[in-house]
Design an enzyme around this catalytic site. Structure first.
Site, PDB file in Angstrom:
ATOM      1  N   TYR A   1      -0.477   1.156  -3.453  1.00  0.00           N
ATOM      2  CA  TYR A   1      -1.790   1.782  -3.583  1.00  0.00           C
ATOM      3  C   TYR A   1      -1.697   2.722  -4.787  1.00  0.00           C
ATOM      4  O   TYR A   1      -0.699   3.446  -4.926  1.00  0.00           O
ATOM      5  CB  TYR A   1      -2.148   2.542  -2.304  1.00  0.00           C
ATOM      6  CG  TYR A   1      -3.559   3.078  -2.333  1.00  0.00           C
ATOM      7  CD1 TYR A   1      -4.640   2.208  -2.321  1.00  0.00           C
ATOM      8  CD2 TYR A   1      -3.805   4.440  -2.417  1.00  0.00           C
ATOM      9  CE1 TYR A   1      -5.939   2.680  -2.379  1.00  0.00           C
ATOM     10  CE2 TYR A   1      -5.105   4.931  -2.474  1.00  0.00           C
ATOM     11  CZ  TYR A   1      -6.165   4.041  -2.455  1.00  0.00           C
ATOM     12  OH  TYR A   1      -7.453   4.520  -2.517  1.00  0.00           O
TER      13      TYR A   1
ATOM     14  N   CYS B   1       0.822  -1.202   0.000  1.00  0.00           N
ATOM     15  CA  CYS B   1       0.000   0.000   0.000  1.00  0.00           C
ATOM     16  C   CYS B   1       0.868   1.269   0.000  1.00  0.00           C
ATOM     17  O   CYS B   1       1.700   1.447  -0.877  1.00  0.00           O
ATOM     18  CB  CYS B   1      -0.959  -0.056   1.183  1.00  0.00           C
ATOM     19  SG  CYS B   1      -2.434   0.935   1.025  1.00  0.00           S
ATOM     20  N   HIS B   2       0.704   2.140   0.998  1.00  0.00           N
ATOM     21  CA  HIS B   2       1.483   3.372   1.080  1.00  0.00           C
ATOM     22  C   HIS B   2       2.913   3.139   1.589  1.00  0.00           C
ATOM     23  O   HIS B   2       3.707   4.074   1.628  1.00  0.00           O
ATOM     24  CB  HIS B   2       0.785   4.381   1.992  1.00  0.00           C
ATOM     25  CG  HIS B   2      -0.439   4.997   1.398  1.00  0.00           C
ATOM     26  ND1 HIS B   2      -1.620   4.288   1.257  1.00  0.00           N
ATOM     27  CD2 HIS B   2      -0.675   6.235   0.896  1.00  0.00           C
ATOM     28  CE1 HIS B   2      -2.533   5.074   0.702  1.00  0.00           C
ATOM     29  NE2 HIS B   2      -1.988   6.251   0.463  1.00  0.00           N
TER      30      HIS B   2
END
Length: 199
Positions: free
Chosen positions: A139, A119-120
């Site tokens: 993401y 993700c981040h």
């Protein structure tokens, strides 16, 4: 299987599932996992955030569990760890401003040790400048960070993962089962599945 010593970089408002699930799952198969946060010590907590996909243009955010750190950031010696895990959430955006976070991340990349980011979490790898020539995912809103850092961003389903050498990446927590399975392969961890006896 030799147990590995794994470092996990977190901060306040790390994504709840993305810290809790790998922290517990990697210990479950016998690895040691040290979760650390800049400016915090073992026994202190970070707040987590639940990111969900509810039909809006981006994820929604709600309070998650408090997560207890089990190691002290100031005492981390990156050389003593076999692998790195970087969860997502809001934490990567600001802990990447910490020079030591970037130095630690560079150690794992330069030593070609396994790195799992989701993700981040890719924001930290991008800020550490360790994505050049690597194919990875994140993401989607982090794709400009990946590209600016010289990585090749690959858009894949939210429940899939990508492996490029020592680097295992995934878009978000729905990919946990694939992301962690691929990370275990890179770690050299074999999980036995004995046949269940029929009654």
């Amino acid at each position: 299987m030799a147990a590995k010593k794994i470092l996990m970089l977190v901060g306040d408002y790390v994504e709840d599932y993305e810290v809790m699930v790998p922290f517990q799952a990697l210990q479950m198969v016998g690895h040691t996992v040290h979760a650390v946060c800049p400016d915090k010590k073992a026994g202190e907590k970070v707040r987590t955030a639940v990111h969900d996909f509810e039909g809006d243009q981006t994820y929604s955010e709600k309070p998650g569990h408090n997560f207890t750190l089990n190691a002290t950031f100031a005492e981390v010696e990156a050389e003593t760890y076999d692998a790195l895990v970087v969860p997502g959430g809001r934490a990567p955006e600001y802990i990447r401003l910490n020079q030591r976070v970037l130095d630690i991340t560079r150690h794992f990349a330069q030593a070609n040790k396994p790195i799992a980011a989701i993700c981040h979490g890719l924001q930290i790898l991008a800020a550490a400048d360790v994505l050049k020539g690597k194919s990875c995912t994140a993401y989607p809103a982090c794709s400009p960070d990946v590209r600016s850092a010289g990585g090749t961003y690959v858009q894949i389903p939210v429940d899939e993962a990508i492996v490029d050498g020592n680097l295992v990446t995934a878009p978000a927590w729905p990919a946990h089962s694939r992301w962690l399975a691929e990370f275990l392969k890179v770690l050299g961890t074999k999980v036995e599945h004995p046949e269940i006896a029929k009654v």
